[in-house]
Design a protein around this motif. Structure first.
Motif, PDB file in Angstrom:
ATOM      1  N   VAL A   1      44.791 123.667  94.814  1.00 19.69           N
ATOM      2  CA  VAL A   1      43.871 123.247  95.880  1.00 19.69           C
ATOM      3  C   VAL A   1      44.531 122.175  96.739  1.00 19.69           C
ATOM      4  O   VAL A   1      44.488 122.226  97.967  1.00 19.69           O
ATOM      5  N   TRP A   2      45.174 121.222  96.104  1.00 18.49           N
ATOM      6  CA  TRP A   2      45.834 120.147  96.832  1.00 18.49           C
ATOM      7  C   TRP A   2      47.010 120.674  97.646  1.00 18.49           C
ATOM      8  O   TRP A   2      47.179 120.334  98.814  1.00 18.49           O
TER       9      TRP A   2
ATOM     10  N   ASN B   1      45.718 122.379 100.745  1.00 13.72           N
ATOM     11  CA  ASN B   1      45.030 121.517 101.716  1.00 13.72           C
ATOM     12  C   ASN B   1      45.803 120.284 102.152  1.00 13.72           C
ATOM     13  O   ASN B   1      45.394 119.598 103.089  1.00 13.72           O
ATOM     14  N   LYS B   2      46.898 119.970 101.507  1.00 21.80           N
ATOM     15  CA  LYS B   2      47.618 118.705 101.699  1.00 21.80           C
ATOM     16  C   LYS B   2      47.839 118.326 103.168  1.00 21.80           C
ATOM     17  O   LYS B   2      47.400 117.259 103.620  1.00 21.80           O
ATOM     18  N   TYR B   3      48.507 119.170 103.934  1.00 25.10           N
ATOM     19  CA  TYR B   3      48.816 118.814 105.324  1.00 25.10           C
ATOM     20  C   TYR B   3      47.587 118.915 106.222  1.00 25.10           C
ATOM     21  O   TYR B   3      47.473 118.179 107.199  1.00 25.10           O
ATOM     22  N   TRP B   4      46.663 119.771 105.872  1.00 27.72           N
ATOM     23  CA  TRP B   4      45.401 119.861 106.615  1.00 27.72           C
ATOM     24  C   TRP B   4      44.640 118.532 106.478  1.00 27.72           C
ATOM     25  O   TRP B   4      44.143 117.998 107.458  1.00 27.72           O
ATOM     26  N   VAL B   5      44.565 118.004 105.256  1.00 30.87           N
ATOM     27  CA  VAL B   5      43.917 116.708 105.023  1.00 30.87           C
ATOM     28  C   VAL B   5      44.639 115.619 105.804  1.00 30.87           C
ATOM     29  O   VAL B   5      44.010 114.810 106.495  1.00 30.87           O
ATOM     30  N   MET B   6      45.963 115.594 105.718  1.00 33.60           N
ATOM     31  CA  MET B   6      46.750 114.586 106.421  1.00 33.60           C
ATOM     32  C   MET B   6      46.482 114.636 107.925  1.00 33.60           C
ATOM     33  O   MET B   6      46.423 113.595 108.587  1.00 33.60           O
TER      34      MET B   6
ATOM     35  N   LYS C   1      43.882 108.078 105.570  1.00 35.09           N
ATOM     36  CA  LYS C   1      43.193 107.327 104.516  1.00 35.09           C
ATOM     37  C   LYS C   1      42.767 108.258 103.375  1.00 35.09           C
ATOM     38  O   LYS C   1      42.988 107.953 102.206  1.00 35.09           O
ATOM     39  N   GLN C   2      42.174 109.380 103.710  1.00 36.96           N
ATOM     40  CA  GLN C   2      41.739 110.324 102.671  1.00 36.96           C
ATOM     41  C   GLN C   2      42.940 110.972 101.984  1.00 36.96           C
ATOM     42  O   GLN C   2      42.919 111.210 100.774  1.00 36.96           O
ATOM     43  N   TYR C   3      43.981 111.243 102.745  1.00 37.36           N
ATOM     44  CA  TYR C   3      45.214 111.787 102.171  1.00 37.36           C
ATOM     45  C   TYR C   3      45.763 110.821 101.110  1.00 37.36           C
ATOM     46  O   TYR C   3      46.084 111.225  99.995  1.00 37.36           O
ATOM     47  N   ASP C   4      45.859 109.550 101.476  1.00 33.48           N
ATOM     48  CA  ASP C   4      46.366 108.537 100.536  1.00 33.48           C
ATOM     49  C   ASP C   4      45.461 108.412  99.310  1.00 33.48           C
ATOM     50  O   ASP C   4      45.943 108.255  98.184  1.00 33.48           O
ATOM     51  N   TYR C   5      44.149 108.492  99.527  1.00 33.00           N
ATOM     52  CA  TYR C   5      43.199 108.402  98.413  1.00 33.00           C
ATOM     53  C   TYR C   5      43.404 109.573  97.440  1.00 33.00           C
ATOM     54  O   TYR C   5      43.443 109.375  96.226  1.00 33.00           O
ATOM     55  N   ILE C   6      43.549 110.776  97.965  1.00 35.96           N
ATOM     56  CA  ILE C   6      43.748 111.940  97.096  1.00 35.96           C
ATOM     57  C   ILE C   6      45.068 111.809  96.338  1.00 35.96           C
ATOM     58  O   ILE C   6      45.149 112.138  95.149  1.00 35.96           O
ATOM     59  N   ARG C   7      46.092 111.300  96.998  1.00 34.07           N
ATOM     60  CA  ARG C   7      47.366 111.086  96.297  1.00 34.07           C
ATOM     61  C   ARG C   7      47.181 110.118  95.127  1.00 34.07           C
ATOM     62  O   ARG C   7      47.772 110.308  94.058  1.00 34.07           O
ATOM     63  N   CYS C   8      46.354 109.109  95.319  1.00 29.27           N
ATOM     64  CA  CYS C   8      46.064 108.172  94.219  1.00 29.27           C
ATOM     65  C   CYS C   8      45.297 108.868  93.099  1.00 29.27           C
ATOM     66  O   CYS C   8      45.556 108.623  91.918  1.00 29.27           O
ATOM     67  N   LEU C   9      44.350 109.719  93.473  1.00 28.51           N
ATOM     68  CA  LEU C   9      43.607 110.475  92.457  1.00 28.51           C
ATOM     69  C   LEU C   9      44.559 111.311  91.604  1.00 28.51           C
ATOM     70  O   LEU C   9      44.370 111.453  90.398  1.00 28.51           O
ATOM     71  N   ALA C  10      45.565 111.886  92.258  1.00 35.69           N
ATOM     72  CA  ALA C  10      46.481 112.811  91.588  1.00 35.69           C
ATOM     73  C   ALA C  10      47.599 112.110  90.821  1.00 35.69           C
ATOM     74  O   ALA C  10      48.348 112.755  90.093  1.00 35.69           O
TER      75      ALA C  10
ATOM     76  N   ILE D   1      37.371 117.270 100.994  1.00 28.76           N
ATOM     77  CA  ILE D   1      37.710 118.436 101.820  1.00 28.76           C
ATOM     78  C   ILE D   1      36.494 118.880 102.628  1.00 28.76           C
ATOM     79  O   ILE D   1      36.595 119.142 103.828  1.00 28.76           O
ATOM     80  N   ASP D   2      35.340 118.926 101.984  1.00 28.33           N
ATOM     81  CA  ASP D   2      34.104 119.300 102.691  1.00 28.33           C
ATOM     82  C   ASP D   2      33.798 118.316 103.820  1.00 28.33           C
ATOM     83  O   ASP D   2      33.430 118.727 104.918  1.00 28.33           O
ATOM     84  N   LEU D   3      33.954 117.036 103.552  1.00 27.65           N
ATOM     85  CA  LEU D   3      33.703 116.002 104.553  1.00 27.65           C
ATOM     86  C   LEU D   3      34.631 116.157 105.758  1.00 27.65           C
ATOM     87  O   LEU D   3      34.215 116.009 106.909  1.00 27.65           O
ATOM     88  N   LEU D   4      35.890 116.496 105.496  1.00 26.58           N
ATOM     89  CA  LEU D   4      36.881 116.590 106.569  1.00 26.58           C
ATOM     90  C   LEU D   4      36.720 117.840 107.436  1.00 26.58           C
ATOM     91  O   LEU D   4      37.321 117.914 108.502  1.00 26.58           O
ATOM     92  N   GLU D   5      35.914 118.783 106.991  1.00 22.92           N
ATOM     93  CA  GLU D   5      35.672 119.997 107.799  1.00 22.92           C
ATOM     94  C   GLU D   5      35.190 119.636 109.201  1.00 22.92           C
ATOM     95  O   GLU D   5      35.508 120.323 110.162  1.00 22.92           O
TER      96      GLU D   5
END
Length: 126
Positions: A6-7, A10-15, A20-29, A46-50
């Motif tokens: 999933v990551w 979606n990685k570059y789409w999120v970026m 900020k959300q990209y960095d947060y997900i990287r921290c989660l992972a 991901i839903d929020l960023l839609e």
């Protein structure tokens, strides 16, 4: 689907939508320690960023990362076109994304071909 797929998808789409959300997900992972709670957080982000539109800054950062896959493969004409398109990049008139999608196909960059941002750019062009 596992969180790594999933990551990766979606990685570059999120970026392109939120550093900020990209960095947060990287921290989660971090450390590959994933939980069902983290999976739900990833899905929520991901839903929020839609509904978030990319900015010039987020697109520039994203496209520079994507360009990294081509910088040692491209010819001089492609380099100059990339630089020209990057300089004039506007989210509402994005010619760089489709160009990078073309390079992805030309150079057969498997990881990018399977990424959401390139898939969506290709759909826009068709």
């Amino acid at each position: 689907m596992n969180w790594q797929k999933v990551w990766a998808f979606n990685k570059y789409w999120v970026m392109s939508k939120s550093q900020k959300q990209y960095d947060y997900i990287r921290c989660l992972a971090k450390n590959n320690q994933w939980t069902p709670h983290k999976s739900q957080e990833l899905r929520n982000i991901i839903d929020l960023l839609e509904s978030v539109s990319p900015t010039r800054k987020t697109l520039t950062t994203t496209y520079q990362h994507i360009w990294g896959y081509f910088k040692k493969k491209c010819n001089n004409e492609e380099l100059h076109r990339y630089l020209r398109l990057l300089d004039g990049l506007q989210p509402d008139d994005d010619n760089l994304g489709p160009f990078l999608a073309q390079l992805t196909k030309k150079y057969q960059i498997d990881y990018l071909e399977k990424s959401r941002i390139i898939i969506e750019l290709n759909k826009r062009e068709n």
